[in-house]
Each structure stands twice: as structure tokens, then as C-alpha cells.
Design a protein around this motif. Structure first.
Motif, mmCIF file in Angstrom:
data_model
loop_
_atom_site.group_PDB
_atom_site.id
_atom_site.type_symbol
_atom_site.label_atom_id
_atom_site.label_comp_id
_atom_site.label_asym_id
_atom_site.label_seq_id
_atom_site.Cartn_x
_atom_site.Cartn_y
_atom_site.Cartn_z
ATOM 1 N N LEU A 30 0.817 -1.209 0.000
ATOM 2 C CA LEU A 30 0.000 0.000 0.000
ATOM 3 C C LEU A 30 0.850 1.258 0.000
ATOM 4 N N TYR A 36 -2.180 3.612 -0.199
ATOM 5 C CA TYR A 36 -2.525 3.977 1.170
ATOM 6 C C TYR A 36 -3.365 5.248 1.221
ATOM 7 N N MET A 37 -3.162 6.137 0.222
ATOM 8 C CA MET A 37 -3.880 7.402 0.239
ATOM 9 C C MET A 37 -5.217 7.323 -0.482
ATOM 10 N N LEU A 38 -5.488 6.199 -1.148
ATOM 11 C CA LEU A 38 -6.695 6.125 -1.971
ATOM 12 C C LEU A 38 -7.850 5.486 -1.209
ATOM 13 N N GLU A 39 -9.041 5.644 -1.772
ATOM 14 C CA GLU A 39 -10.234 5.094 -1.128
ATOM 15 C C GLU A 39 -10.327 3.596 -1.407
ATOM 16 N N PRO A 40 -11.094 2.860 -0.588
ATOM 17 C CA PRO A 40 -11.129 1.390 -0.722
ATOM 18 C C PRO A 40 -11.515 0.900 -2.105
ATOM 19 N N TRP A 41 -12.462 1.555 -2.786
ATOM 20 C CA TRP A 41 -12.857 1.049 -4.096
ATOM 21 C C TRP A 41 -11.749 1.277 -5.115
ATOM 22 N N GLU A 42 -10.971 2.364 -4.939
ATOM 23 C CA GLU A 42 -9.848 2.593 -5.846
ATOM 24 C C GLU A 42 -8.773 1.540 -5.639
ATOM 25 N N LEU A 45 -9.947 -1.588 -7.335
ATOM 26 C CA LEU A 45 -9.810 -1.459 -8.782
ATOM 27 C C LEU A 45 -8.370 -1.699 -9.203
ATOM 28 N N PHE A 46 -7.446 -0.991 -8.538
ATOM 29 C CA PHE A 46 -6.038 -1.105 -8.915
ATOM 30 C C PHE A 46 -5.523 -2.506 -8.677
#
Lengths: 77, 546
Positions: A30, A36-42, A45-46
Motif C-alpha cells: 500500500l 494507502y492514500m486512496l479510497e477502498p474502491w480505488e 480497482l487497482f
């Protein structure tokens, strides 16, 4: 052999250490990819894209590499 | 050309060699620079502190290079953030997702937008995601401990709500170098008594029935403290720089400023209308090159000689922690007849045997620095700025500065705090604070360096930036330290270069050895969990091994 077996209690802490290690690895993934800085759905997706691409590459390697390597050997010799 | 006494043969020398690289071995006339080895020595890592070498120990600075894997990972992180930024912007643009940023209502009515109707890409997609680590409100006096207001966000930092609790944290982020930010003690009592005597506001500017007894007393006390003829105080430190540089420089002058100078200096330089060049940070060779080039070529189109040349430097650079090379700059300025403007915002009070700043630290003659500038916000626990120098300079500023004639005069408690902290600084209690700060600085920095972190700057500067590089590691570091009860200030892209995100520790005389040990243990723990020990020059060690 006799002095390297683990008691039942030590096995618990070993499993806990192993899970901590897996958690640490996930944290490293992460942090180093800024997920680590992104939201859970992002993150989902990644990670899905990454696992998809990696698994496709590995599967293709398993299926096609032996044949390719063999024909390359035939070409060289 | 400044009216210099150097014979023409020097001029032609420079002209011929301008296009080639500056080789110190070549004869450039009598340059003031010490030979190559001494300059290189200052960048080499020294294991033991040099107690006997007088000048090498004072300028012992280290700026380790960025490790390759950190640079690659940082670029990778920003690339991924960029990709997701484009995705989210697309979703917002096509109205799949709601726009959370500021939206200008004028655009809907057919007007030209009054302000940018959307925040910039970086702010929206990278800064706002982790906004909870920046701009934290506090609820107490920022002494050695500070109460940080706890806030929680339900929608990924677009809005915050306060939970009602505060976190008591060790304060490693406030510019409280001498520990004068206290709510009880002689300074606070003096400030409160002055409100009872003078009220809070003066309701006017300094030039129109706004000058009180305490303003005159402050300026005289400050001039005595700094061993100069005269000084003048202003209500705002930023305004001191940006509104007084236009008084001293104008069109037809040249200003040579360090590339890492503060925004207030840059604004003042631009506002003055003078031509300006920047030289590489603390690089005296580059500065001399630029000086010689400027003197030879003169003003840009007409090639007339410059009216005057001013060198603008800072005492301690707050983002790097480095100290300016005062002895070499003074030699340069004397040789080329330029003026020196030194901004001692972070160094006054915090550096030097008697707390008199960089001039005291290097043992230089204070008359060599033409314009001394400083602020009261950092070491004196108050607000405002000052300029000190010869009486004729201060009289000129008095009559021509907008910050003097139009800004409202400083309030009584603010000035009394400065006066009483200055008085304390000159007594034994002040010496104790200065020594405590120097001790804390050396201890903290040496422990950080020994643990294997990359720490920039001079080993004596109370500002210690530790490099963290990756944006995700920076946020994790900040959050984890707050969880462990330590409040720090981490800075990222617009304030620093893209690659070099850092955490800036400001050490204070109010910190006890115990507090520093707690902080170091927490930093050690967090720095092991997220690997933050980047240094290749020093071995990585745990705090318990030191």
C-alpha cells in the motif's frame, strides 16, 4: 530432530507472527504504490487490474513458454 | 559595474573565461574562495564532532543524495495518484460523482468566473486525500506539549468534524526555539500587566499618534542586544521583508538571492522592481561567478553599471536546516563592494553563544552585515519583525517604508512579551535556555543521524528536516506519530521539491531529555515499520542500540 519441535503454545505465536508479517507485506504494498492514500474502491480497482495483468502474464508463460523455448532451441541447432 | 577599485586586468580575465567552467586551479586573479579541498570537506561526512577545528566544525553540513529506489518509488506513487486523479476528475466532470470543491456560481449566470471555479489538480486529487495531516488546529499554548484538537472525517477529508477531545502531544512542530511560548512566567505576567496599563490596540499607525513608550524601548533594547546603532520593529514578519526590500532596492539595482530564500524575500525582491539573479544554495563559487558576470556586463540592455548590488541571504534556511556561509559572504561583499541583507528569522535567539544569531555564531563583526532582519515569532514567542543596522539606514526606512507609515502599530502585550524575553535572554536564565537548546539540538540530531535517517543541514541548527520521499510514507509517518502522542509537521510537494518530501523537527529549549527520548523511540519504531532509514553513509541502528 527431537529439539526442534514446537509446543502448542509456540505454534500460536508463530502463526500470529506469520499473520503480522503478511499484514506488514500488505502495508508495504500500500505504501510503496500510494494506494494507502486512496479510497477502498480505488484500491480494489487497482489491485484487481494488477492481479489480472500479472495472472494473465503468468498463465501465458506457463502455457506457451515450453513450446516457444523448444522451437527456439530447434532454430539455434 | 559597481565603483570598485579593482584594476581593469581582472575584468578582461573574467571576460575570457566566462564560457568555460569555473576551475579553481586557474588563475582568476585573487578570488576569495578557499581551494577546492576545503569546500569539498564541508560536504564530506564526519563521524566525530570536531571540537578543535574552528571553522570546519561550524559549517559542518550534510545533504545526502536521494537513493535511487526512493526516487523511483516516489515517481511511481505520483504516477498512480495522477492516474486516479484523472479517473476521479473524469467522474466529476461527467457528473457521475458530485463536485466537492469550490464551484463559482457566477459561471452559471453567464459571468466570467471571478475565481478559479475548481481547485487545482494537485490540491483536489492528492492534497485533499490526506488533508487531515496538515493544518491541524490546536487548543493550547504551543509549548513543549500541545493539545491537538482531534478531528475525524467521514468523507475522505473533504469535511472534518471535531470529536470534542484533544490529544496531548509532544510538540516538535512549533518554532518555539527558546521555550518562550508559555502562559505563565515573567513574560506572560508582563504582557498581562501591559494590557491593564495600555489596553490592547493603539488604533493608529506608528507615524500618527501610534508610537508608545514601549515601541521606543523595544527598538532601543533590540539595538543594544544586537550591538548595532539602531533598529525598527514592525507588526508582521512577512511584511517586514516584502515591504522593506522595495525601500532599499529599486529599478537599476541588482539583487542576488539564494535559491532557497523564503517567499517573503522573493515577494519583496519582485515588488522592488530591481533585477535579480538566483545562485545555487550556499554555493559561494556560483555566487562569485554571478557577481563577476553582473559587474562586467552591467544592466541588461544598456550595459550601464548597476546602481547597487544587494546580496540577500537567510541565517538558517527553514526547509533545509542549513546555515549561510557568513565569513565567505562577508569577504565577497567587501571585495565586490556589495551590500548584505541577512534574514535571521529562524536564527536570532536560537544560534550563537549569546543568542545573537549568525553573526555571534561565526564571531563576525556585526558592522559587516549592512541590514540585519529578523522576526519575533520564532525565538521570542511573540509576533512581528525588525530591521537593524546603522542609524542612517533605519532613519531612511522610517521615512520611506509602507510597513511603518500604514500598518497599525504593534499591540502592547506583543511588545511587552518581546521586551521581557529580551531582558531574560541577556540574563543567566537566558544563557541556560540557549545552552539547553544547543544541547537538545546536538543530541537529537546526532541520534537521528546515528539511527540511519537522512537528516539535512548543519549539525547545530535547531531545525532538523528528515527526508521521507514517498507521499504515502509521509502520511503514514505523521499519523502514526500522532497516535503515539507526538505532533510533527510534514511538508510535501509545493513547499519542497517533488521528490524531497520531509518531516521538519523544530527542537525547543523547553524539551527535556526525557521528551526527546520518547520522541526518538517513537520515531525509531515508526521508522522501522515503514522503512524510513534511507541513509547509505550511516549504518542503520535501532534506538536501543545507541
Amino acid at each position: 530432530i527431537l529439539d526442534t519441535y514446537t509446543t502448542g503454545l509456540e505454534m500460536f505465536s508463530n502463526i500470529r507472527r506469520f499473520f503480522k508479517f503478511i499484514h506488514w507485506l500488505y502495508l508495504q504494498y500500500l505504501l510503496n504504490t500510494a494506494l494507502y492514500m486512496l479510497e477502498p474502491w480505488e484500491r480494489l480497482l487497482f489491485s484487481t487490474l494488477l492481479i489480472g495483468i500479472l495472472s494473465t502474464a503468468i498463465y501465458s508463460a506457463f502455457v506457451f513458454l515450453p513450446h516457444h523455448v523448444r522451437s527456439l532451441m530447434q532454430l539455434i541447432s | 559595474m559597481v565603483a570598485s577599485s579593482s584594476p581593469p586586468v581582472h575584468v578582461t580575465n573574467v571576460h575570457r573565461r566566462l564560457t568555460s567552467e569555473f576551475h579553481p586551479n586557474e588563475k582568476m586573479g585573487d578570488t576569495v574562495l578557499s581551494p577546492v579541498d576545503e569546500n569539498l570537506k564541508q560536504y564530506r561526512f564526519k563521524t566525530e564532532t570536531e571540537n578543535n577545528s574552528d571553522d570546519g566544525g561550524l559549517q559542518d553540513e550534510e545533504f545526502e543524495e536521494t537513493p535511487l529506489y526512493a526516487a523511483i518509488l516516489t515517481y511511481l506513487s505520483y504516477a498512480i495518484l495522477c492516474l486516479f486523479g484523472w479517473l476521479r476528475d473524469f467522474l466529476r466532470q461527467s457528473n457521475i460523482e458530485k463536485k466537492r470543491g469550490a464551484v463559482d456560481p457566477n459561471a452559471a449566470l453567464g459571468f466570467v468566473p471571478l475565481y478559479q471555479s475548481y481547485e487545482s489538480f494537485y490540491t483536489r486529487n492528492m492534497y485533499t486525500r490526506v488533508r487531515d495531516i496538515f493544518n491541524r488546529p490546536i487548543a493550547s499554548v504551543p509549548g513543549a506539549h500541545v493539545e491537538v484538537v482531534e478531528r475525524v472525517s467521514d468523507d475522505y477529508n473533504w469535511t472534518h468534524r471535531f470529536t470534542g477531545k484533544t490529544i496531548n502531544a509532544i510538540n516538535l512542530g512549533s518554532y518555539n526555539y527558546l521555550g518562550f511560548a508559555e502562559k505563565s512566567g515573567p513574560c506572560a505576567t508582563d504582557a498581562i500587566n501591559s494590557i491593564k496599563k495600555f489596553g490592547v490596540s493603539n488604533c493608529n499607525t506608528r507615524t500618527e499618534i501610534g508610537t508608545q513608550r514601549y515601541h521606543v524601548e523595544l527598538e532601543k533594547l533590540l539595538a543594544d542586544f544586537l550591538h548595532v546603532e539602531s533598529s525598527i520593529a514592525f507588526g508582521m514578519g512577512f511584511a517586514t521583508n516584502s515591504l522593506n526590500l522595495p525601500v532599499l532596492a529599486s529599478k537599476g539595482d541588482l539583487i542576488l538571492s539564494d535559491e532557497m530564500n523564503h517567499a517573503s524575500l522573493i515577494l519583496g525582491i519582485r515588488l522592488s522592481g530591481a533585477s535579480y539573479r538566483t545562485y545555487a544554495h550556499n554555493d559561494m563559487k556560483n555566487l562569485e561567478e554571478k557577481l563577476r558576470e553582473a559587474i562586467v556586463h552591467g544592466q541588461p540592455r544598456t550595459n550601464r553599471p548597476w546602481k547597487k548590488i544587494i546580496l540577500v541571504v537567510e541565517g538558517i534556511y527553514s526547509m533545509e536546516g542549513s546555515i549561510c556561509r557568513l565569513p565567505e559572504i562577508i569577504e565577497l561583499k567587501k571585495k565586490y563592494k556589495a551590500y548584505l541583507y541577512m534574514d535571521e528569522a529562524h536564527s536570532i535567539g536560537a544560534i550563537g553563544k549569546n543568542g545573537r544569531g549568525i553573526v555571534d555564531y561565526f564571531g563576525a563583526d556585526v558592522k559587516d552585515v549592512d541590514i540585519l532582519m529578523g522576526t519575533f515569532t520564532k525565538s521570542f514567542g511573540s509576533a512581528g519583525g525588525y530591521i537593524a543596522g546603522s542609524k542612517s539606514l533605519i532613519d531612511h526606512i522610517l521615512t520611506n517604508s509602507h510597513a511603518h507609515t500604514y500598518a497599525s502599530s504593534m499591540a502592547a502585550p506583543v511588545v511587552e512579551q518581546i521586551i521581557s524575553s529580551l531582558r531574560i535572554l541577556q540574563g543567566p536564565e537566558g544563557k541556560k535556555r540557549i545552552y539547553q537548546l544547543a544541547d537538545n539540538t546536538r543530541y537529537f540530531r546526532s541520534k537521528l543521524v546515528d539511527m540511519g535517517f537522512i537528516v539535512y543541514g548543519n549539525k547545530n541548527s535547531p531545525v532538523a528536516p528528515v527526508l521521507l520521499y514517498l507521499p504515502a510514507r509521509v502520511t503514514r509517518f505523521n499519523r502514526e506519530l500522532l497516535r503515539r502522542g507526538i505532533a510533527v509537521v510534514t511538508v510535501g510537494f509545493p513547499a519542497t521539491k517533488l521528490l524531497e518530501a520531509r518531516v521538519r523537527f523544530c527542537i525547543s529549549a523547553a524539551h527535556t531529555r526525557q521528551m526527546l527520548d520518547t520522541a526518538l523511540m517513537a520515531i525509531d519504531e515508526v521508522g522501522t515499520e515503514i522503512p524510513l532509514r534511507y541513509s547509505t553513509r550511516h549504518k542503520s541502528r535501532r534506538f536501543r542500540e545507541l
